[in-house]
Design an enzyme around this catalytic site. Structure first.
Site, mmCIF file in Angstrom:
data_model
loop_
_atom_site.group_PDB
_atom_site.id
_atom_site.type_symbol
_atom_site.label_atom_id
_atom_site.label_comp_id
_atom_site.label_asym_id
_atom_site.label_seq_id
_atom_site.Cartn_x
_atom_site.Cartn_y
_atom_site.Cartn_z
ATOM 1 N N ASP A 1 -41.840 48.567 27.781
ATOM 2 C CA ASP A 1 -41.823 48.183 29.183
ATOM 3 C C ASP A 1 -42.735 49.171 29.907
ATOM 4 O O ASP A 1 -42.836 50.332 29.521
ATOM 5 C CB ASP A 1 -40.393 48.216 29.722
ATOM 6 C CG ASP A 1 -40.296 47.500 31.069
ATOM 7 O OD1 ASP A 1 -41.331 47.013 31.562
ATOM 8 O OD2 ASP A 1 -39.185 47.440 31.622
ATOM 9 N N PHE B 1 -40.169 49.308 36.614
ATOM 10 C CA PHE B 1 -38.774 49.126 37.014
ATOM 11 C C PHE B 1 -38.024 50.458 37.036
ATOM 12 O O PHE B 1 -37.279 50.759 37.970
ATOM 13 C CB PHE B 1 -38.099 48.148 36.043
ATOM 14 C CG PHE B 1 -36.673 47.849 36.389
ATOM 15 C CD1 PHE B 1 -36.359 46.942 37.384
ATOM 16 C CD2 PHE B 1 -35.632 48.478 35.719
ATOM 17 C CE1 PHE B 1 -35.033 46.656 37.707
ATOM 18 C CE2 PHE B 1 -34.304 48.207 36.035
ATOM 19 C CZ PHE B 1 -34.009 47.295 37.030
ATOM 20 N N ASP C 1 -34.529 40.997 26.073
ATOM 21 C CA ASP C 1 -34.044 42.355 25.835
ATOM 22 C C ASP C 1 -32.914 42.571 26.825
ATOM 23 O O ASP C 1 -32.927 41.982 27.912
ATOM 24 C CB ASP C 1 -35.127 43.409 26.091
ATOM 25 C CG ASP C 1 -35.280 43.719 27.558
ATOM 26 O OD1 ASP C 1 -35.811 42.866 28.294
ATOM 27 O OD2 ASP C 1 -34.842 44.797 28.003
ATOM 28 N N CYS D 1 -17.137 38.309 11.090
ATOM 29 C CA CYS D 1 -18.309 39.179 11.154
ATOM 30 C C CYS D 1 -18.484 39.934 9.840
ATOM 31 O O CYS D 1 -17.513 40.406 9.253
ATOM 32 C CB CYS D 1 -18.132 40.157 12.314
ATOM 33 S SG CYS D 1 -19.478 41.339 12.463
ATOM 34 N N CYS E 1 -20.386 42.717 9.460
ATOM 35 C CA CYS E 1 -20.987 44.038 9.664
ATOM 36 C C CYS E 1 -20.179 45.135 8.954
ATOM 37 O O CYS E 1 -19.039 44.920 8.552
ATOM 38 C CB CYS E 1 -21.139 44.346 11.157
ATOM 39 S SG CYS E 1 -19.642 44.875 12.004
ATOM 40 N N CYS F 1 -16.740 45.796 10.612
ATOM 41 C CA CYS F 1 -15.695 44.808 10.327
ATOM 42 C C CYS F 1 -15.293 44.813 8.857
ATOM 43 O O CYS F 1 -14.168 44.477 8.522
ATOM 44 C CB CYS F 1 -16.145 43.420 10.777
ATOM 45 S SG CYS F 1 -16.128 43.288 12.591
ATOM 46 N N HIS G 1 -21.450 46.678 15.519
ATOM 47 C CA HIS G 1 -20.795 45.370 15.594
ATOM 48 C C HIS G 1 -21.429 44.480 16.665
ATOM 49 O O HIS G 1 -21.747 43.314 16.402
ATOM 50 C CB HIS G 1 -19.296 45.513 15.870
ATOM 51 C CG HIS G 1 -18.662 44.193 16.162
ATOM 52 N ND1 HIS G 1 -18.332 43.304 15.165
ATOM 53 C CD2 HIS G 1 -18.390 43.564 17.337
ATOM 54 C CE1 HIS G 1 -17.861 42.201 15.709
ATOM 55 N NE2 HIS G 1 -17.882 42.325 17.027
#
Lengths: 369, 369
Positions: A92, A96, A265, A303, A305, A308, A334
């Site tokens: 970016d 901002f 994003d 899930c 991951c 999990c 997660h």
């Protein structure tokens, strides 16, 4: 080097599948970029980010410029090497952040004069400087310097601002020296559809490798966000990638994809994780809730991951209540895993012409909360 | 289930190789236990701790008792399952933490009355309660409740305290119900060799599965630590494991191993990492030092950890200066990797009858600082 390929789209409008080709590899779109503001996706190793299926991250040029300095990163071989991330990187521009973080700032025709949020030092960020910084970082997608006025802003102010953002965009394009990356223009115009159109057409006339929608999700209601997104896209060239900046609740993403957005994003998955709020296939879960104190189940039984697969809600709650830093990482892992799966579900749904079913499911789960 | 096997020792004294067998697998000694006070080795996943070669960690019964509660952990299937660590676990009794952390505490014959450091609630920790907590956790090595008087303490106070610690130790042994774990007595006596002997002999008479040296490294100079360690070991049964509690600079470990200590735990590698102080094969490295701002090299070119394989000193310094939480983990990984290698070097050196060369090298690097 930078090239966007559309793999599937029924008409100029609506959801589409694409592929962004860069000097550091390809990214299938619609894609979500985890946020690595200071050259780190908070709490995760690059290997973990990669393992979740992400192939592009976004860093912040303003932060890199102030610390450690873009020239330092350039001397060290560029940002990919610096942070050990071999895949594409977007940066970016920092416009901002200059406006939201710096103590005092003044917007002039030549650029933004601001004081560093770190040490109070005075800096001038011009369009040319903005490109110089991002080229030194060696990223794959650079963003133009833009002004992002707060919500609400008057029509009069916004009209002037759109003009300034377009003039800066032109200077950014002229300042670009490298040929191995892409430069995106940023459409502004607040909640005024005609100013959005003016901005989009002005940028299209200059010509960029992609177009971003900035200044959304900053206070307007979400119906407005969606309407502005949809109407603005009509004025952007269909063959270029479209990136909705900073917005990323699951429901927002599905809506924007339906309108033809390719890139996202958002800090929500990572920031929510650190606050103990998790995305699951049954909706939101707040880990500090006492009901999980003796809950043997994983955050989400659907899930796959590491979190999990190995830890109960009870253990994660214990870590959270005990302020054990491991929990920040396990919860981030997660939530980003949820986002990785969301994006791949989105791509598969588009391939099957069935995005609406996914959209209903995500919204039923309160994904727009 | 608990059994200690001596694999190599030339005489009753001096360095030795051993193996502790537990219900959750074996641990080669001399061994270092990473500290997981609140059921987490700060910042690391259990998979990472395992990958560094560690096979036993130490948790704190006082912390587990207060939060989340030993009964909660028991209902959830025990600590191994709770924290997803399948290998052996030692728990410290919590006597030391009660004395150092709780707001007010009173030592009585029946136990320690204290206020929780979390919510001010009043608790009584008796020897029986101490064993009940640790058995509920389901750990492999439990520690007796002891009193650890501050340094310096008068001889008179220390003599009384040693008596109390022995009486508590006897009650701990009597309270033990499970047969699948080991219980260690803790030798106290401060810097008074005759009181250390009295304590060691008293505990030996009761008979434990192993013996720990407590109350060292709390203010006395390091020569004294070493002398007390050496002289106390003479009064402990050679066939049982010996554990030096809480002490673990590399030089301290090598010295204690030379005297015949088998087991260590210490917060130094993990806490130093979080403060940005690293162990390397060239000595100590303080990552925030400005000299590393553009240093492309790894923390230690002789180290094979993930951190050294992927990140430069410049990047790690950037993360540290930017307070990015990933750095806590990357530096912890490195320091524990150093300790993992130190312990395996120690074991190999003993096997080759060459511990003194390693000892000289460690001390030359300032490992005792």
């Amino acid at each position: 080097m930078f090239r966007f390929e559309i793999l599937k789209q029924d008409s100029g409008r609506g959801p589409r599948l694409g592929r962004i080709h860069t000097a550091h590899g390809a990214v299938d779109t619609p894609a979500f970029m985890p946020v690595a503001t200071q050259a780190s996706v908070k709490s995760l190793s690059p290997a973990e980010v990669e393992s979740l299926g992400f192939r592009m991250i976004i860093v912040n040029a303003y932060h890199m410029y102030l610390r450690p300095g873009h020239e330092v990163i350039e001397r060290l071989g560029g940002l990919h090497r610096f942070m050990s991330w071999p895949h594409p990187i977007t940066s970016d521009s920092g416009g901002f952040q200059v406006l939201s973080l710096s103590r005092t700032r003044k917007i002039k025709e030549e650029g933004i004069i601001f004081q560093s949020h770190l040490d109070g030092g005075r800096h001038l960020l011009t369009p040319g400087k903005c490109i110089e910084i991002q080229e030194a970082l060696g990223v794959d997608i650079m963003m133009c310097l833009d002004e992002c006025p707060p919500y609400p802003s008057t029509r009069e102010y916004m009209k002037k601002s759109v003009g300034l953002t377009s003039r800066w965009a032109k200077l950014c394009k002229e300042a670009k020296k490298r040929h191995d990356n892409g430069l995106f223009g940023i459409v502004q115009g607040g909640v005024y559809p005609d100013l959005r159109r003016e901005s989009a057409e002005g940028l299209t006339e200059i010509g960029f490798d992609g177009y971003a929608l900035g200044g959304l999700g900053i206070g307007e209601d979400s119906d407005q966000t969606h309407e502005i997104t949809e109407s603005t896209l009509e004025h952007l060239p269909a063959e270029k990638p479209r990136y909705l900046m900073g917005l990323g609740k699951p429901g927002d993403i599905v809506d924007a994809v339906s309108s033809g957005v390719d890139l996202f994003d958002c800090v929500i998955p990572t920031r929510n994780a650190r606050n103990g709020t998790l995305f699951t296939s049954h909706g939101k879960l707040v880990i500090k809730n006492a009901r999980y104190a003796e809950d043997e189940g994983p955050l989400d039984e659907d899930c796959g991951c590491y979190t999990c697969g190995n830890f109960s809600r009870a253990y994660l709650r214990h870590l959270f209540m005990s302020k054990e830093i491991l929990v920040l990482r396990l919860l981030t892992l997660h939530n980003l895993s949820y986002y990785g799966r969301l994006m791949s579900d989105i791509r598969e749904s588009i391939a099957r012409d069935d995005l609406s079913a996914l959209s209903n499911r995500v919204k039923f789960l309160g994904g727009t909360d």
